[in-house]
Scaffold this active site. Structure first.
Site, mmCIF file in Angstrom:
data_model
loop_
_atom_site.group_PDB
_atom_site.id
_atom_site.type_symbol
_atom_site.label_atom_id
_atom_site.label_comp_id
_atom_site.label_asym_id
_atom_site.label_seq_id
_atom_site.Cartn_x
_atom_site.Cartn_y
_atom_site.Cartn_z
ATOM 1 N N ASP A 198 0.833 -1.198 0.000
ATOM 2 C CA ASP A 198 0.000 0.000 0.000
ATOM 3 C C ASP A 198 0.875 1.258 0.000
ATOM 4 O O ASP A 198 1.888 1.318 0.716
ATOM 5 C CB ASP A 198 -0.877 -0.023 1.255
ATOM 6 C CG ASP A 198 -1.914 1.076 1.254
ATOM 7 O OD1 ASP A 198 -2.744 1.097 0.333
ATOM 8 O OD2 ASP A 198 -1.892 1.914 2.185
ATOM 9 N N GLU A 259 1.762 -0.741 -5.031
ATOM 10 C CA GLU A 259 0.754 0.259 -5.383
ATOM 11 C C GLU A 259 1.499 1.571 -5.574
ATOM 12 O O GLU A 259 1.878 2.243 -4.614
ATOM 13 C CB GLU A 259 -0.288 0.419 -4.267
ATOM 14 C CG GLU A 259 -1.443 1.300 -4.738
ATOM 15 C CD GLU A 259 -2.024 2.234 -3.695
ATOM 16 O OE1 GLU A 259 -3.064 2.833 -3.977
ATOM 17 O OE2 GLU A 259 -1.437 2.382 -2.609
HETATM 18 C C1 NOJ Z 1 -4.422 2.951 -1.005
HETATM 19 C C2 NOJ Z 1 -5.574 2.064 -0.715
HETATM 20 O O1 NOJ Z 1 -5.875 1.310 -1.862
HETATM 21 C C3 NOJ Z 1 -6.695 2.959 -0.272
HETATM 22 O O2 NOJ Z 1 -7.905 2.267 -0.191
HETATM 23 C C4 NOJ Z 1 -6.307 3.574 1.037
HETATM 24 O O3 NOJ Z 1 -7.293 4.507 1.431
HETATM 25 C C5 NOJ Z 1 -4.968 4.310 0.946
HETATM 26 N N1 NOJ Z 1 -3.988 3.574 0.223
HETATM 27 C C6 NOJ Z 1 -4.402 4.608 2.308
HETATM 28 O O4 NOJ Z 1 -3.931 3.438 2.911
#
Ligand code: NOJ
Ligand code: CA
Length: 542
Positions: A198, A259
Site C-alpha cells: 500500500d 501500489e
Molecule cells: C491505497 C488504498 O488502496 C486505499 O484504499 C487507502 O485509502 C490508501 N492507500 C491509504 O492506505
C-alpha cells in the site's frame, strides 16, 4: 503450483474482504465467506487472490488503518482461520497475496499509543513524524481532504497523509524498518505467497519537510512536483531491496506488487528494477480513456518500459479506489478523474458502459504479463451511485466536508444470489446497501448464462490458459479506431473503439467475442472485441 515464475503471467483476483462473501450472516464479509467461495474462484479460472487488509483495525479507512498487523479483525476471523484459508486456497490451486500497509498505522496501534504517552523527543515519538510548531509544520494536505497534520495535547503535530487516525511512520527509523521485515516473515511463515504494498511510493519523507505549494483548488496530493517531499523519493528503493532479500529467502520465493501511482513510466520502472519488487500496478492503463489512441499509447509505453526492466507488465482496470469500468465507460468522458466520481461526472449509460467494459476485459486479458480483476468486475457490476449519505463510510466523504462522495460506490457487497435487499450477499442488511435490481447481476444468474459477463470472463480465462501464447506482442493495426494485436503467430485480438462496424479479418477463426450472443463471424460492432485464431493452413488451426 510448481511454477515459481507464476507471478509473471498470473490473473489475480482482488478480494475486498468486507464486501466479498459473508460467512456468518452479520452483513460483513469475512474469512469464512472467502473460504466458501474458493471453488467459485477456481472455477472462474484465476491464478491467485489478493485480499485487502484483514488485520485488526478500527476500520476508519476500510482496514487500511491497521492497529495490529499480527492479528485479524474479529469480524473477519482469526489468525488460525487465516492460515487455514491460505492452505485451502493452495489446495484449490490459488496463490494468496495479502495487503501490507507500511506508510501508516492506525492511531490505535500500540506504537502510536505509546508515542502519545511519551514526551516530545522520545524514542516512542521517533517512530512517527512528530514536529513542533505554533501552526501546522507545513502545507501538506491529506489525500482525503484537510491538513495532513494534527496537534496533540502537548502542542506537537503528527503527520497523516490520509485520515487523522492513520499516522505516517518514520521510515528513517531503523526500528520501523526491522518491524516490517519481521511482519513480512510472520505472514510468509504462514504460507502467504506475496504482498501488495500500500502507498508504496510514500514511505520516505523529505527530512526538511518543505512546503509543497498548494493552491486552493488542489483537492488531492500533488504529484507533478519535482523532488516531491513525500512521494516517490529515491531513498524508498533501499527499503524494497531489503524486502526482496526476505522474500527471496523463502522456498518458493515470495513476491510483491507495488501500489505506485506514478505518472512517468521510467519512475515506475525503478520499483521493479533488479533486486527490488517483482511487479507494480500500471495505473495509467486504468486511467486511460476508452479511446484507441490513448490505449495504444499506454500499452505501448508500458511494454517498452517494462521490457527494459525485465519485469512483467501488469494491467488493471478497476479496484476498490476507483469507479468501476461499467460506470466510467458509460459516460461521455471516459477518463478516470482523479478525486472525482459519481453523479457530478455526468449521466451514465450503463448498457454502453457494460459493452465497453466487456470489450476492455478481452483487451486486458489478451495482453502479455499480469492482469488484475477486481471482485464484481467478472459480473459487470456498476458503481452504486445513490448510496444514502448516512450510509457512506469512506473518510473522503466526511473529510471533504461532503464535497466528494468517495469510493463506497465501488465497494458494495457482491450479489451472490438474486434475493432482494442485499440478502443475495448472505445477510439482510449488508454493511453497505446494494442498489435495487442487482439480482439480475447475481452470481447465481450469471453462472447459468453463457452470455453473461461471468461467462465471458470464465471462457476468456480458459482460453488464455489453454493457448499459453508467447509473451511478445505485435501490433497489426493501431492507426484508426481499431486496435489489432497479435501474440505469436496464431492469436489475435481485435477491438473496435470506433462508431462503425468492421469486418473480422479474413483467415481467422473466432475464439471468443465480447458480444457473445452475436453470430461468430458477424462484423464487429462499436465497442466490441474479439479473440481470433489466425489460420496457417494446418489441420490443427483451421
Ligand atoms: C491505497 C488504498 O488502496 C486505499 O484504499 C487507502 O485509502 C490508501 N492507500 C491509504 O492506505
Ligand atoms: Ca460476516
Amino acid at each position: 503450483m510448481a511454477d515459481v515464475e507464476w507471478w509473471r503471467t498470473a490473473v489475480i483476483y482482488q478480494i475486498y474482504i468486507r464486501s466479498f462473501a459473508d460467512g456468518n450472516g452479520d452483513g460483513i464479509g469475512d474469512i469464512a465467506g472467502i473460504r466458501s467461495r474458493l471453488g467459485y474462484l477456481a472455477g472462474l479460472g484465476v491464478d491467485a487472490i489478493w485480499i485487502t487488509p484483514w488485520y485488526a483495525s478500527p476500520g476508519n479507512d476500510g482496514g487500511y488503518d491497521v492497529s495490529d498487523y499480527r492479528a485479524i479483525a474479529p469480524e473477519y476471523g482469526d489468525v488460525h482461520e487465516a492460515e487455514q484459508l491460505v492452505a485451502a486456497a493452495h489446495r484449490h490451486g490459488l496463490r494468496v497475496i495479502l495487503d501490507i500497509v507500511p506508510n501508516h498505522t492506525s492511531t490505535d496501534h500500540l506504537w502510536f499509543q505509546a508515542a502519545l504517552a511519551a514526551p516530545p523527543g522520545s524514542p516512542e515519538r521517533a517512530r512517527y513524524h512528530f514536529l513542533d510548531g505554533s501552526g501546522a509544520p507545513n502545507d501538506w494536505r491529506s489525500t482525503f481532504g484537510g491538513p495532513a497534520w494534527t496537534r496533540v495535547p502537548d502542542g506537537q503535530w503528527y503527520l497523516h497523509l490520509f485520515d487523522p487516525t492513520q499516522a505516517d511512520l518514520n521510515w528513517s527509523n531503523p526500528e520501523v524498518r526491522a518491524e516490517f521485515l519481521d511482519l513480512l516473515r510472520f505472514w510468509f511463515d504462514r504460507g502467504v505467497d506475496g504482498f501488495r504494498i500500500d502507498v508504496a511510493t510514500g514511505l520516505v519523507k523529505h527530512p526538511g519537510y518543505p512546503d509543497l505549494g498548494y493552491r486552493e483548488e488542489d483537492l488531492l496530493v500533488l504529484t507533478d512536483v519535482p523532488d516531491h517531499p513525500h512521494r516517490d523519493r529515491d531513498e524508498v528503493h533501499a527499503i524494497y531491496r531489503d524486502w526482496r532479500e526476505v522474500a527471496d529467502a523463502y522456498d518458493p520465493p515470495r513476491v510483491f506488487v507495488a501500489e505506485a501511482w506514478v505518472a512517468d513510466p521510467d519512475r515506475l520502472a525503478r520499483y521493479v528494477a533488479p533486486a527490488q519488487l517483482h511487479t507494480a500496478f500500471n495505473f495509467p492503463f486504468l486511467q486511460s480513456a476508452w479511446d484507441a489512441g490513448d490505449l495504444f499509447t499506454v500499452i505501448d509505453s508500458t511494454l517498452r518500459t517494462m521490457a527494459l526492466s525485465g519485469a512483467p507488465p501488469t494491467w488493471v482496470l478497476s479496484n476498490h479506489d476507483v469507479e468501476r469500468t461499467v460506470t466510467r465507460y458509460g459516460r461521455a468522458d471516459t477518463r478516470k478523474h482523479q478525486g472525482r466520481s459519481g453523479h457530478e461526472l455526468g449521466p451514465v449509460d450503463e448498457e454502453l458502459g457494460r459493452r465497453r467494459a466487456r470489450a476492455a476485459l478481452l483487451l486486458m486479458l489478451a495482453l502479455p504479463g499480469v492482469a488484475y480483476l477486481y471482485q464484481g468486475e467478472e459480473l459487470g457490476l456498476p458503481d452504486h451511485l445513490d448510496i444514502p449519505d448516512d450510509r457512506l463510510r469512506d473518510p473522503i466523504w466526511t473529510r471533504s466536508g461532503g464535497r466528494r462522495r468517495g469510493r463506497d460506490g465501488c465497494r458494495v457487497p457482491l450479489p451472490w444470489t438474486p434475493a432482494p435487499d442485499g440478502a443475495g450477499f448472505g445477510s439482510a442488511d449488508p454493511w453497505l446497501p446494494q442498489p435495487s435490481g442487482w439480482g439480475r447481476l447475481s452470481v447465481a444468474r450469471q453462472v447459468a448464462d453463457p452470455d453473461s459477463t461471468y461467462g465471458l470472463v470464465a471462457r476468456a480465462l480458459r482460453i488464455r490458459r489453454e493457448l499459453d501464447v508467447p509473451q511478445e506482442l505485435e501490433w497489426v493495426d493501431r492507426a484508426g479506431s481499431v486496435l489489432r494485436l497479435r501474440r505469436g503467430p496464431y492469436f489475435e485480438c481485435v477491438v473496435n473503439l470506433g462508431a462503425t462496424e468492421v469486418p473480422l479479418p479474413a483467415d481467422t477463426v473466432t475464439l471468443l467475442r465480447s458480444d457473445t450472443h452475436a453470430e461468430e463471424r458477424a462484423p464487429l460492432g462499436p465497442d466490441t472485441a474479439a479473440w481470433l485464431r489466425v489460420r496457417d493452413g494446418t489441420a490443427e488451426w483451421t
